[in-house]
Design an enzyme around this catalytic site. Structure first.
Site, PDB file in Angstrom:
ATOM      1  N   LYS D 147      45.575  39.098  45.143  1.00  0.00           N
ATOM      2  CA  LYS D 147      45.360  39.690  44.017  1.00  0.00           C
ATOM      3  C   LYS D 147      46.214  41.021  43.631  1.00  0.00           C
ATOM      4  CE  LYS D 147      42.634  40.063  40.069  1.00  0.00           C
ATOM      5  NZ  LYS D 147      41.238  39.581  39.413  1.00  0.00           N
ATOM      6  N   SER D 198      46.215  35.438  41.885  1.00  0.00           N
ATOM      7  CA  SER D 198      45.907  35.929  40.662  1.00  0.00           C
ATOM      8  C   SER D 198      46.235  37.479  40.428  1.00  0.00           C
ATOM      9  CB  SER D 198      44.240  35.925  40.424  1.00  0.00           C
ATOM     10  OG  SER D 198      43.345  36.483  41.197  1.00  0.00           O
TER      11      SER D 198
END
Lengths: 339, 339, 339, 339
Positions: D147, D198
């Site tokens: 992330k 992400s």
């Protein structure tokens, strides 16, 4: 308009002879789609319009489409109302009046937008439209309306920008050396406050409509255009209405509203992410397109002065008016016919 | 606010002693969600605020939540800017001034909204908030702000309507016999132009804030409220600003903008599907919620007069101002603190 | 289809004589709008189709529209692909085959949907379509496809429900005493697993297509229909493909995919707010319509078995298959022509 | 989860001693926002989680946030269900088992994403997380979850791509000379089928979780990862479940579903604008974000095999699995705890 395929109001005008189909020179309208790549309300309206005019004129739809610009902007957010404006005129011997000229560029290969070629194509078409209107002096042009092909995913706003730059170049509002591909969407200090451009999947060629002043057109119609400093520029909106001969104190009084023939505007979500120093959220909303945000807001400010939701507001105003702002044009009283 | 969990501006005020946490009586704000059932920006802000105030006051977050209404409206469409207004005051011996009173209803069972019970609960809470403010005469109330539980899918707008009706009943703006469940969202001729109601998943009780005039509050702050005939009622917006002591010609001049303390409004997509006789598309858009359309439009009209996007605009205005319209309130100059 | 007005694939078939325009009995398709009240892609396609067929048959577009049902569902979320299926056939002397029958109800007054009158109208039209197909026994009906007028804001899903109930009544899948207005969207235990209904602004009459088995139709095409217990019912989807004569282990192998002629499905966001015990968020999303959620999900499950995104999936499945589920139909191999 | 701030299920586990707060090493979850720049459900959940864990451990929230990756993906379109997975483990003396390692990169300056610096930062963090898990051989890594900060408007997908490239570099799945800024989002032939990345506004540093096999972790939990050729790759989804020890014929039978501990997937709207040769509309929809389209579709295919909507599906899969496809990971049976 009851829906994007509804041309019954124009059909009624043609039927009862209030308007001769042969005198129609351009149609500009606002349909109720999302204004983006997958807005097919524009194509639907254009197909309906051409079918109607083909029946009325006995010309082929293809021939009409190649002769009459049909410039549609999708998106009637908030108080905006779907509508279309039919520009019909026959130049003659008269004194100075509101002149209209049109021109089409050559067919555009897919993807051939947002570049120097498009800038040149639109500049050329703008000059042709000026000639068509009988306008020699770029200073006599009030507004240039441009529509270009969308060019595919990711290219829509580049196509709008190139269309604007091309028209600005033809007007002399941006110098030739600066009106280049590299400046598109990048150098927003380059702009014209009398160019309104858009792009869509439903057109295959650049289309240009020039409005201005020239001899030989019927008088009685006036146009005023003002730059907008930002999406809250209420004073500029009022100024445009007043310059077109209407009171705006604060809004156009009911008795004068029927004299409004057309209101057109461009605007842009401010890239600084601020409007007058306060953070706006238009450019970071995954669920609601930034241009839908913008049209709903700017459209309401203008409609609150017009007293009428039939305002043509289009987003993507790079190079059209000051950065973060845009422009507004008002046409009042006269020979144009609004359906 | 940089994001819905950002209370750093208030933290800074508390840190440097510009505001005593103990004097905070209510918080009203606008967060950048969609304003609907799945708008969690309100809960996120409320959690952040309570955490901050719990640290600042040594009170438990639960106790603070039961004492300080935190009324949030999601949705900053168009030019609207996320912001929150902190109402802090200590009643004393002073002359007449802007009074603020608050009250909470009892916990609401899921689904127990949009009915006679909610109308009664909110009417009772409104009377309690008036008493808290030291206001006896309903005529001295300028604005009642109500927040109620959302009640689940399909009930949101009914909850807003019942909250509005309850407050209108307490003010005497709607007669007792008429303020009934059956009239909710049905008889729009029943309304108060000084009630602003909303509903959300993040509250479990009806919450009421009353603003008005009473003795014992610090002077120097004025409030003006005006009904809006429709979403284009520019003249009424200007009138509210002028009544609060600000020029609005057409907008509040830059030098006066810092005197604006709060601007709150309610509006509604006109159910006739027309605004001033022209078709709008707000109520039939599957992709864009009607209230998002409305907030973007009405918010821009008000912001264009305020010269500032920090306007609290909330949709769902049934029974709050005239049908198809709403109301606008302006608080200017004085002791309230805006973060 | 390159866009909703693109009928060039059918035009090519007609041009080269691969299909006789006069044998077309129905068109069912999926266009790329949002599937809601303001989805005009359906009207755009229908206008384009009728224009094409009018040229090909020398019949007036109005006459064709009154003879050939054109049933369109908007919304190609996720992997779904815009497409249309042309049902062309000439009944003759043959043995049993896939029969098709069509019928139209009378013009519907605005708002006259979602009621007992619509249930009766659609039941009557279903019986007429069965007769048109030469089917006497309701047991020989495989699928009834219904399209009804949308009826205006708030009525869309009621119109779908009444259309479904009417067809279910005609098939005997719901008893006459139960198929009443009061049960619409309320008593979901009343359903037929072989009825697929929808509604749209682009039709003015109830339209019905019946597919089933009867003598006198060309053999070689088979249809299989299965109820779906919920939106995750992968086993039922595979079962439908297998019953239509295709392998599905897990998906239709590439060599068999060309034999797929049509895949049609209905589904519904489960009102319990749960799918297999876990919370879904389809019914509380202010930014994304519940039916768009549903079509994207169910469509992908079916397409993953078909190996092809050309799946007609339509939401709003009340009374069409089990509550929270729906149904899927597969037509494989044979004389139908898919564009 | 009843809403994005709801951590009551984990609170209950901690309260009754079923889980020791100190053993929590990572949290991966799916919240019900839009998954884009203005998705604040992730920040809301993270704030709620940290508040809970701070109370349970007496560590400061800031310290916990710097030690426990909390990786959230917004967007539960279609049948997807909001949920979070808590990875808790204590390495010890045991035999080989499912190992988990975590690492954080340094604070990232705004905008410093999508470039060579981010690739290097994430590669370094991936190596640190491998070391933390006790994994020396990149071949023993099953999945890397990354992330990164979102980096601002227009940078989100670039940040995802750079995070993926950095982890792929550390695993040796992409050669060092090729893992460069210029290849991001451009050369999709560079990918790892065991990296899931992400980005979001709610994190300020790159965070990495490595899952694989190493000595010293409790046995009994298995992980299987498979590349997805496209969004319809049903066979690959079944293969992953089977490799993790579950039947999938076609779906996981009810009796085995409780053994599923986590299902994670990445996918991508195919840039060719086609899925298996048919046009999809995900990348040209102005009203519905392409990643929302994708998650709803791919999530449903996976959930139809899992028999459960609690699937972590994230869009933006450039460099994560084959172009136009992605990957799916299944963890089954064992010591992880799912809330």
């Amino acid at each position: 308009m009851a829906h994007p395929g509804d041309v019954s109001a124009l059909a009624a005008l043609l039927d009862r002879g209030a308007l001769a189909a042969g005198t129609i020179r351009a149609v500009i309208g606002k349909t109720e789609g999302n204004g983006g790549l997958n807005d097919f309300t524009r194509g639907y309206f254009a197909q309906s319009l051409l079918h109607l005019l083909a029946c009325a004129t006995d010309e082929a739809a293809e021939a009409l489409a190649a002769r009459i610009p049909c410039m549609l902007s999708g998106g009637t957010e908030g108080v905006l109302s779907p509508h279309y404006m039919v520009f019909a005129a026959e130049p003659g011997e008269g004194p100075e009046g509101l002149a209209i000229g049109t021109a089409f560029g050559p067919p555009v290969a897919p993807g051939d937008v947002g570049n120097d070629a498009q800038i040149a194509r639109v500049a050329e078409a703008t000059r042709a439209a000026m000639a068509d209107a009988g306008i020699d002096d770029p200073g006599a042009v009030a507004l240039v309306q441009v529509k270009s092909p969308a060019g595919g995913p990711g290219l829509l706003l580049r196509s709008v920008a190139a269309g604007a730059m091309g028209a600005a170049l033809a007007l002399g509002d941006v110098p030739a050396g600066a009106a280049r591909e590299a400046a598109l969407l990048a150098d927003l200090s380059l702009f014209s406050s009398r160019v309104s451009a858009s792009a869509g999947v439903e057109v295959a060629r650049d289309e240009v409509v020039v409005l201005g002043t020239a001899r030989g057109w019927s008088p009685g119609l006036s146009i005023a255009v003002r730059p907008l400093a930002d999406a809250l520029d209420l004073a500029a909106v009022q100024s445009a209405f007043r310059a077109a001969g209407l009171a705006a104190d604060p809004d156009v009084p009911p008795g004068q509203r029927a004299r409004i023939r057309a209101v057109l505007a461009k605007g842009e979500p401010d890239r600084s992410l601020l409007v007058r120093g306060q953070r706006h959220t238009m450019l970071g909303d995954t669920d609601l397109d930034a241009q839908r945000h913008l049209r709903g807001a700017l459209g309401a400010v203008i409609a609150s002065v017009a007293g009428d939701g039939r305002v043509f507001v289009s987003g993507g105003a790079a190079h059209q008016g000051p950065p973060g702002g845009g422009l507004v044009a008002v046409i009042a009283a006269g020979s144009g016919e609004e359906a």
